[in-house]
Design an enzyme around this catalytic site. Structure first.
Site, PDB file in Angstrom:
ATOM      1  N   ASP A  15       0.815  -1.222   0.000  1.00 38.75           N
ATOM      2  CA  ASP A  15       0.000   0.000   0.000  1.00 38.75           C
ATOM      3  C   ASP A  15       0.843   1.264   0.000  1.00 38.75           C
ATOM      4  O   ASP A  15       0.427   2.297   0.536  1.00 38.75           O
ATOM      5  CB  ASP A  15      -0.968   0.020   1.198  1.00 38.75           C
ATOM      6  CG  ASP A  15      -1.794  -1.244   1.278  1.00 38.75           C
ATOM      7  OD1 ASP A  15      -2.251  -1.697   0.234  1.00 38.75           O
ATOM      8  OD2 ASP A  15      -1.953  -1.782   2.396  1.00 38.75           O
ATOM      9  N   LYS A  18       2.241   2.182  -5.063  1.00 34.70           N
ATOM     10  CA  LYS A  18       2.987   1.730  -6.247  1.00 34.70           C
ATOM     11  C   LYS A  18       2.194   1.979  -7.530  1.00 34.70           C
ATOM     12  O   LYS A  18       2.762   2.354  -8.547  1.00 34.70           O
ATOM     13  CB  LYS A  18       3.313   0.236  -6.136  1.00 34.70           C
ATOM     14  CG  LYS A  18       4.256  -0.097  -4.999  1.00 34.70           C
ATOM     15  CD  LYS A  18       4.497  -1.581  -4.899  1.00 34.70           C
ATOM     16  CE  LYS A  18       3.296  -2.382  -4.420  1.00 34.70           C
ATOM     17  NZ  LYS A  18       2.823  -2.083  -3.069  1.00 34.70           N
ATOM     18  N   GLY A  42      -4.184  -4.220  -4.344  1.00 33.25           N
ATOM     19  CA  GLY A  42      -5.191  -3.223  -4.707  1.00 33.25           C
ATOM     20  C   GLY A  42      -4.461  -1.972  -5.119  1.00 33.25           C
ATOM     21  O   GLY A  42      -3.972  -1.245  -4.274  1.00 33.25           O
ATOM     22  N   HIS A  43      -4.322  -1.755  -6.399  1.00 32.55           N
ATOM     23  CA  HIS A  43      -3.581  -0.593  -6.877  1.00 32.55           C
ATOM     24  C   HIS A  43      -4.564   0.487  -7.316  1.00 32.55           C
ATOM     25  O   HIS A  43      -5.348   0.284  -8.228  1.00 32.55           O
ATOM     26  CB  HIS A  43      -2.654  -0.987  -8.030  1.00 32.55           C
ATOM     27  CG  HIS A  43      -1.491  -1.813  -7.572  1.00 32.55           C
ATOM     28  ND1 HIS A  43      -0.596  -2.401  -8.411  1.00 32.55           N
ATOM     29  CD2 HIS A  43      -1.072  -2.133  -6.332  1.00 32.55           C
ATOM     30  CE1 HIS A  43       0.313  -3.059  -7.714  1.00 32.55           C
ATOM     31  NE2 HIS A  43       0.031  -2.907  -6.448  1.00 32.55           N
ATOM     32  N   GLN A 230       2.192  -5.891  -3.092  1.00 30.43           N
ATOM     33  CA  GLN A 230       2.530  -5.983  -1.660  1.00 30.43           C
ATOM     34  C   GLN A 230       3.858  -5.251  -1.400  1.00 30.43           C
ATOM     35  O   GLN A 230       4.095  -4.249  -2.033  1.00 30.43           O
ATOM     36  CB  GLN A 230       2.578  -7.435  -1.170  1.00 30.43           C
ATOM     37  CG  GLN A 230       1.219  -8.132  -1.125  1.00 30.43           C
ATOM     38  CD  GLN A 230       0.757  -8.653  -2.465  1.00 30.43           C
ATOM     39  OE1 GLN A 230       1.509  -9.304  -3.163  1.00 30.43           O
ATOM     40  NE2 GLN A 230      -0.473  -8.381  -2.827  1.00 30.43           N
TER      41      GLN A 230
END
Ligand code: IMP
Length: 432
Positions: A15, A18, A42-43, A230
């Site tokens: 988080d 990225k 989750g991007h 991650q």
């Protein structure tokens, strides 16, 4: 050409932002590759005020013309894949050759998610094992099957005979576990088989040879960016085991999960938030459970993009960051969310730990030891100005510049990019 092949990794517990850095970089590259993890990621990327969240597709998909590769190291949830592809474009066919999925990527089956949930619950009730706080996306159980050499790969699900043989073996094994260990209902082979064939039909046009794709892109002079999911401290080898994910999040993972020899990488960029967050269980020395943690969570919108869980928040941990520099061989840091620190009454950075009465600045990657670490802080002068409109390093308030310079000096890695807001344009390029 300089920096033809770059790896971008999370330098903390995930988080770090990225997705938005990849999105900025994607402008300059021809191919973006995801090499590990799955829909646990989750991007979030905000383009022209519109929020896009990707769990599986590389965030480079938002740039027209970029080729995006899902490498063999990824564990792919077909339902998530289909929904993200459909969500991108009303006609998935028009994405055509822009999206290539390695046939060797493993498929996350519904039973992996079920086993993930059952194992987490069992750990919660256990007196000997602690829950990990997984995302429930079936990641661990899918990698278990991969390494146990019984996994189903992306190339298998459009071959009915191969799929039937592999699935039958898995259903038999999982039913033993589900029924005998957990007292659950057995899986229905026919139902799973039909579902998987349907996924296979959708996915077939995207399945390709990712190794060829990447190699020929590099040979033709295109820039290639490997996008980590991650973060270093969640890496299965180098993270705070067992409170980690099940893949190689560090730069080394690009080689196996994205298929490229180590000599072909030109630059490794680590993404770090200007403070720290963590979701799930496990040690987090600088966690602030009080007012500061709450302020960081609110100002930074620190809620999981995948699970919606509130993230644990705390001060920047230089000890962990130096470790990330070492295990990834970072050449540059991209510092995100500096704007979130504006307006705080105090500003602290952890520069060492006290563990059992001894001071150290070396990050112990043992969860048991890290759990006993007491952070040693240095205090900085905060700034009150809104910095979200700054576009040059010199425009930042003096105290913000000092903060950034301190991070550079103490980690020994220059900061090439600073995020001052959530949008694509809210970026300061220092020396990229
Ligand atoms: P899993 O990857 O779902 O097995 O979860 C293992 C651990 O990694 C849990 O603590 C999760 O919260 C954490 N985790 C997994 N993916 C992410 C991510 O994308 N960001 C932050 N934490 C994550």
């Amino acid at each position: 050409m300089k920096n033809v092949v770059q790896a971008l990794v999370g330098a903390q517990w995930g988080d770090e932002g990225k997705g938005r850095v990849v999105d900025v970089l994607a402008k300059e590259v021809g191919v973006v590759v995801r090499y590990q993890g799955g829909a646990n990621a989750g991007h979030t990327v905000i383009v022209e005020g519109k929020k896009h969240v990707f769990h599986l597709l590389p965030s480079g998909m938002l740039y027209p013309g970029r080729v995006c590769v899902i490498g063999n190291g990824v564990v792919l949830d077909p339902e998530q894949f289909i929904s993200e592809v459909k969500g991108l474009d009303p006609s998935p066919e028009s994405i055509g050759t822009r999206l290539v999925v390695s046939g060797s990527a493993h498929i996350v089956m519904p039973y992996h998610k079920k086993l993930d949930a059952l194992s987490e619950n069992a750990r919660k009730d256990s007196s000997s094992a602690a829950a990990i706080g997984t995302t429930g996306r079936g990641i661990g159980p899918c990698y278990v099957d991969k390494y146990n050499r019984i996994g189903i790969r992306a190339e298998d699900i459009s071959d009915p005979d191969l799929l039937a043989a592999k699935l039958r073996m898995n259903v038999e094994e999982k039913n033993t576990i589900l029924v005998k260990l957990y007292g659950e209902k057995p899986l229905d082979f026919d139902e799973l088989f039909e579902k998987a064939l349907e996924w296979g039909r959708f996915m077939k046009p995207y399945i390709g040879d990712s190794t060829m794709e990447i190699d020929s892109a590099i040979r033709s002079g295109k820039r290639v960016l490997f996008e980590g999911a991650q973060g270093t401290l969640l890496d299965v080898d180098h993270g705070t085991y067992p409170f980690v994910t099940s893949s190689s999040c560090v730069a080394g993972g690009c080689g196996t999960g994205g298929t490229l020899g180590p000599g072909r990488f030109d630059r490794v960029i680590g993404v770090a938030k200007a403070y720290c967050t963590r979701v799930g269980e496990g040690p987090f020395p600088t966690e602030d459970k009080g007012e500061t943690g709450r302020r960081l969570r609110d100002a930074g919108g620190e809620f999981g993009a995948t699970t919606g869980r509130p993230r644990r928040c705390g001060w920047l941990d230089i000890v962990g960051l130096k470790y990330a520099v070492r295990v990834n061989g970072l050449d540059m840091t991209a510092l995100t969310k500096l704007d979130v620190l504006s307006g705080l009454d105090e500003l602290k950075v952890c520069t060492a730990y006290e563990i059992g009465g001894r001071r150290t600045d070396n990050f112990p990657n043992s969860a048991a030891i890290l759990d006993r670490a007491e952070p040693v802080y240095e205090t900085f002068k905060p700034w009150s100005e809104d910095i979200s409109a700054c576009r040059n390093f010199g425009e930042l308030p003096r105290n913000a510049r000092d903060y950034v310079r301190f991070i550079e000096e103490s980690t020994g890695v220059r900061i090439g990019l600073i995020g001052v807001g959530p949008g694509r344009e809210d970026t300061i390029f220092v020396d990229f």
